[in-house]
Motif scaffolding. Structure first.
Motif, mmCIF file in Angstrom:
data_model
loop_
_atom_site.group_PDB
_atom_site.id
_atom_site.type_symbol
_atom_site.label_atom_id
_atom_site.label_comp_id
_atom_site.label_asym_id
_atom_site.label_seq_id
_atom_site.Cartn_x
_atom_site.Cartn_y
_atom_site.Cartn_z
ATOM 1 N N VAL A 1 -5.237 2.018 -5.060
ATOM 2 C CA VAL A 1 -6.251 1.612 -4.082
ATOM 3 C C VAL A 1 -6.717 2.827 -3.293
ATOM 4 C CG1 VAL A 1 -6.636 0.289 -1.960
ATOM 5 C CG2 VAL A 1 -5.491 -0.780 -3.898
ATOM 6 N N VAL B 1 -8.907 -2.496 -10.305
ATOM 7 C CA VAL B 1 -8.437 -2.278 -8.934
ATOM 8 C C VAL B 1 -9.453 -2.824 -7.938
ATOM 9 C CG1 VAL B 1 -7.872 -0.515 -7.224
ATOM 10 C CG2 VAL B 1 -7.000 -0.297 -9.536
ATOM 11 N N VAL C 1 -8.802 -5.898 -5.348
ATOM 12 C CA VAL C 1 -8.979 -5.729 -3.900
ATOM 13 C C VAL C 1 -9.977 -6.748 -3.367
ATOM 14 C CG1 VAL C 1 -9.889 -4.144 -2.154
ATOM 15 C CG2 VAL C 1 -8.283 -3.319 -3.860
ATOM 16 N N LEU D 1 0.808 -1.215 0.000
ATOM 17 C CA LEU D 1 0.000 0.000 0.000
ATOM 18 C C LEU D 1 0.843 1.268 0.000
ATOM 19 C CD1 LEU D 1 -2.899 -0.886 2.447
ATOM 20 C CD2 LEU D 1 -3.045 -0.540 -0.009
#
Length: 144
Positions: free
Chosen positions: A14, A34, A38, A5
C-alpha cells in the motif's frame, strides 16, 4: 489497521503504490489488486461509519457528516501524512486527531464563535499543508 500497515506485506505494498505507482509495478506488485483492495476496505469502513452515524443520529441524511470532513482531512495532514503519498500512518493520524481535539476543546472553553472556529481550523490545515509541501520539496532536493 496499524498492525496491517506496519507488519504485513500488504501494508508495504500500500505504501509502495501510494509513493510511486510505476516503481511498485516495476518491482512486481500487482498495483490494480492493491488499489482494488484498498478501495473495498475503504468502502466497507465508510458503510460501517454510515450505519453507526444512522444509529447515533436516528436518521439518514445526505449531508449528515459534512462538518466532519474538514476535521478528518486536517487530522491526517496535521498528523504528518504526506499528501504526495507513500508516507504516514495510523499512529500519526491519531496524534493529529488528539491535537485537533485539544484545539477544538480549547476553542469551546474560550467560547469563540462557531464560524471563527472553522476559520481557525482551516488556517491550521493550511499551515500544515504548507509545511507538508515544504518538507516534500526538501526531501526531493536531498535525493538529487
Amino acid at each position: 489497521g496499524h498492525i496491517v500497515l506496519t507488519y504485513t506485506r500488504f501494508g508495504r505494498y500500500v505504501y509502495m503504490v501510494g509513493g510511486n505507482r510505476e516503481a511498485a509495478e516495476y518491482s512486481g506488485v500487482n498495483v490494480k489488486l492493491v488499489l482494488g483492495a484498498v478501495m473495498v476496505i475503504s468502502a466497507v469502513c465508510s458503510g460501517v461509519a454510515g450505519m453507526i452515524g444512522v444509529a447515533h443520529f436516528g436518521s439518514a441524511q445526505q449531508n449528515e457528516f459534512d462538518g466532519y470532513l474538514l476535521d478528518a482531512i486536517a487530522a491526517v495532514v496535521v498528523g504528518g501524512t504526506s499528501l504526495f503519498g507513500g508516507r504516514g500512518g495510523i499512529g500519526n493520524t491519531i496524534i493529529g486527531l488528539c491535537i485537533l481535539g485539544v484545539l477544538n476543546n480549547g476553542l469551546d472553553h474560550v467560547q469563540i464563535d462557531s464560524f471563527l472556529k472553522i476559520l481557525i481550523r482551516g488556517i491550521i490545515l493550511l499551515v500544515a499543508l504548507i509545511i507538508n509541501v515544504y518538507v516534500q520539496n526538501l526531501r526531493d532536493r536531498q535525493r538529487i
